[in-house]
Design a protein around this motif. Structure first.
Motif, PDB file in Angstrom:
ATOM      1  N   ALA A   1       0.858  -1.189   0.000  1.00  0.00           N
ATOM      2  CA  ALA A   1       0.000   0.000   0.000  1.00  0.00           C
ATOM      3  C   ALA A   1       0.898   1.244   0.000  1.00  0.00           C
ATOM      4  O   ALA A   1       0.646   2.205  -0.717  1.00  0.00           O
ATOM      5  CB  ALA A   1      -0.911   0.001   1.225  1.00  0.00           C
ATOM      6  N   PHE A   2       1.923   1.231   0.833  1.00  0.00           N
ATOM      7  CA  PHE A   2       2.992   2.226   0.743  1.00  0.00           C
ATOM      8  C   PHE A   2       4.235   1.641   1.371  1.00  0.00           C
ATOM      9  O   PHE A   2       4.120   0.729   2.194  1.00  0.00           O
ATOM     10  CB  PHE A   2       2.590   3.572   1.387  1.00  0.00           C
ATOM     11  N   PRO A   3       5.435   2.082   1.019  1.00  0.00           N
ATOM     12  CA  PRO A   3       5.702   3.061  -0.032  1.00  0.00           C
ATOM     13  C   PRO A   3       5.475   2.473  -1.417  1.00  0.00           C
ATOM     14  O   PRO A   3       5.283   1.263  -1.571  1.00  0.00           O
ATOM     15  CB  PRO A   3       7.185   3.395   0.185  1.00  0.00           C
ATOM     16  N   GLY A   4       5.502   3.331  -2.420  1.00  0.00           N
ATOM     17  CA  GLY A   4       5.254   2.897  -3.788  1.00  0.00           C
ATOM     18  C   GLY A   4       6.413   2.084  -4.358  1.00  0.00           C
ATOM     19  O   GLY A   4       7.502   1.999  -3.771  1.00  0.00           O
ATOM     20  N   SER A   5       6.165   1.503  -5.524  1.00  0.00           N
ATOM     21  CA  SER A   5       7.192   0.666  -6.164  1.00  0.00           C
ATOM     22  C   SER A   5       8.394   1.472  -6.635  1.00  0.00           C
ATOM     23  O   SER A   5       9.470   0.907  -6.849  1.00  0.00           O
ATOM     24  CB  SER A   5       6.586  -0.077  -7.354  1.00  0.00           C
TER      25      SER A   5
END
Ligand code: UT7
Length: 348
Positions: free
Chosen positions: A94-98
Motif C-alpha cells: 500500500a505504501f511506499p510505492g514501487s
C-alpha cells in the motif's frame, strides 16, 4: 552571443521484460478450471496468451529488468538519472510505492557513488505510462532534469480471481514491464505534445477497492480481529461494456485533440501505438479513423493487457524489430480505469 536553444525531450532508450512463464487460454481452462474457451477469449479480445510472474517477483523487479534494458539502450548509467517515474496499479505494498523499491534495486543507494535519485509513483492505471511520460517531458523541457526513467510494470497474476467467478477480468490481464529513458536534446525532434484527460465520475466502473479508508476499520474485521476482504473487493471489478464504449470515444477524441493542436494529419503519422486492452477496441478505433491496419502494431495476443506496461513494451519491441526508426512520426494513445486517458505525438 547566441540565443539559448529550446530544450526538447526525446526517448533515448527503450526496454522491456516479461516473465518467462506463458499461460495460454487453454491453460486457464485446464490449469485453473475456469469455464471459458480459447475461442471466446480470442473472439472478444484477441488474446491468446499472457505471462505470469513467479511468487516472489513483483512489479519493481519486473520494472528494474526493463529499466536496465532501457538504460543500456540509452547508453547511460542509473546514476545519470535525475528522476524515476513508476506507473503501476499492482505495487508491492500500500505504501511506499514501487518507485523507491525500483530505485534501490538499481543499486542507487550503495557505494561511494550513491546517488539518491528521487522516485515518483503514478497511479493512473492503463494511462499511467502516458501520465508518466507527460511528467518526464515537462521536467526535461523545463530544464529541471536531463534524464528521466519512466517505467510501467504490473504483476496482475497475483491479484486475479482465477476462478469462473472472475473470468471476465482474469482472462484479460498479464504481467510485464516496459521502460523508456526521456532525455534532453537541442535537436528538433522528440515529444511534440502530450494530452491527458480524466472522468472521475466513472471511478468505480473499473476498480479494485481492497479497502475503504472512509470506513472504521478500513478493512472489516472478523471475530478474531483479523482483516477480512470479500472477493468482491479483493479483486478488480469491471463493467466491461461501459469501459469498451468509453474507450473508443475517448481514444479517438484524445488522438484528434493531439493532431488538431499540433497541426498533424492522421496521414502524417507512421505508426499508432495504442494501449493493449482489447484488440477489438483498437480495431474499432482504427476503423473509425480509417487507419491502415499495418500502421497499428499490436502484441496483446502474446501478453494480454499489461496495463501501464503495454505502451513501453510495444515501443521496445518495435525498436528491436526495426519497425520504429529515427525520423518516424508516431502517436501513443491510452485509456483505462479512472477513467483516465491520454495521447502523445513523438518525432522519434
Ligand atoms: O485496460 C483496462 C480496460 N479494460 C478493457 O478495456 C475491457 C473492455 N471490455 C471488454 O473488453 C469486454 O467487455 C470483455 C471482453 C471484458 C467482455 O466482453 P463482453 O462481450 O462485454 O461480455 P460481457 O461482460 O457482457 O459478458 C457476456 C457473457 C456473460 O455471460 P452471461 O451473463 O451472458 O451468461 C459473461 O459471464 O460472457 C460471459 N463471459 C465469459 N464467457 C466465457 C465473461 N467472460 C468470459 C470468459 N469466457 N472469459
Amino acid at each position: 552571443m547566441t540565443a539559448a536553444q529550446p530544450i526538447n525531450a526525446y526517448i533515448s532508450g527503450t526496454g522491456f521484460y516479461v516473465p518467462p512463464r506463458i499461460v495460454t487460454n487453454d491453460d486457464l481452462v485446464n490449469g485453473y478450471g475456469i469455464e471459458t474457451t480459447n475461442e471466446w477469449i480470442i473472439q472478444r479480445t484477441g488474446i491468446e496468451a499472457r505471462r505470469y510472474a513467479e511468487r516472489g517477483v513483483g512489479s519493481a523487479e519486473l520494472g528494474a529488468r526493463a529499466a536496465e534494458d532501457a538504460l543500456a539502450d540509452a547508453g547511460i548509467a542509473a546514476t545519470d538519472l535525475d528522476l524515476i517515474v513508476f506507473a503501476t496499479l499492482s505495487p508491492e505494498y500500500a505504501f511506499p510505492g514501487s518507485g523507491v523499491l525500483l530505485q534501490h534495486r538499481l543499486g542507487l543507494n550503495e557505494g561511494p557513488n550513491a546517488r539518491h535519485v528521487p522516485a515518483l509513483d503514478v497511479r493512473n492505471q492503463c494511462s499511467g505510462f502516458l501520465y508518466g511520460l507527460t511528467t518526464a517531458n515537462a521536467m526535461v523541457r523545463s530544464g529541471a532534469a536531463r534524464h528521466v526513467l519512466v517505467v510501467g510494470a504490473e504483476t496482475h497474476s497475483a491479484a486475479l480471481d482465477l476462478t469462473t467467478r472472475g473470468r471476465t477480468v482474469s482472462s484479460l490481464f498479464g504481467d510485464g514491464a516496459g521502460a523508456v529513458v526521456v532525455s534532453a536534446t537541442t535537436e528538433d525532434r522528440g515529444i511534440r505534445g502530450c494530452y491527458l484527460g480524466a472522468d472521475g465520475s466513472q471511478a468505480e466502473t473499473l476498480c479494485q477497492r481492497v479497502w475503504d479508508i472512509r470506513e472504521r476499520p478500513f478493512i472489516p474485521l472478523g471475530e478474531d480481529g483479523w482483516g477480512r476482504v470479500s472477493p468482491e473487493h479483493m479483486y478488480a471489478h469491471m463493467d466491461g461494456r461501459m469501459v469498451f464504449k468509453h474507450a473508443i470515444a475517448k481514444m479517438t477524441g484524445v488522438l484528434k485533440q493531439a493532431c488538431d493542436d499540433l497541426h498533424v494529419g492522421l496521414d502524417d503519422i507512421d505508426l499508432f501505438f495504442f494501449h493493449q486492452a482489447n484488440l477489438r477496441i483498437n480495431q474499432y478505433v482504427a476503423e473509425l479513423l480509417k487507419l491502415p491496419a499495418d500502421k497499428v502494431p499490436h502484441n496483446i495476443e502474446r501478453y494480454g493487457n499489461t496495463t501501464a506496461a503495454t505502451l513501453p513494451i510495444l515501443l521496445a519491441e518495435a525498436v528491436d524489430d526495426g519497425r520504429l526508426r529515427p525520423g518516424a512520426k508516431i502517436a501513443l494513445v491510452a485509456f483505462g480505469s479512472g477513467f483516465t486517458w491520454g495521447s502523445a505525438i513523438i518525432d522519434w
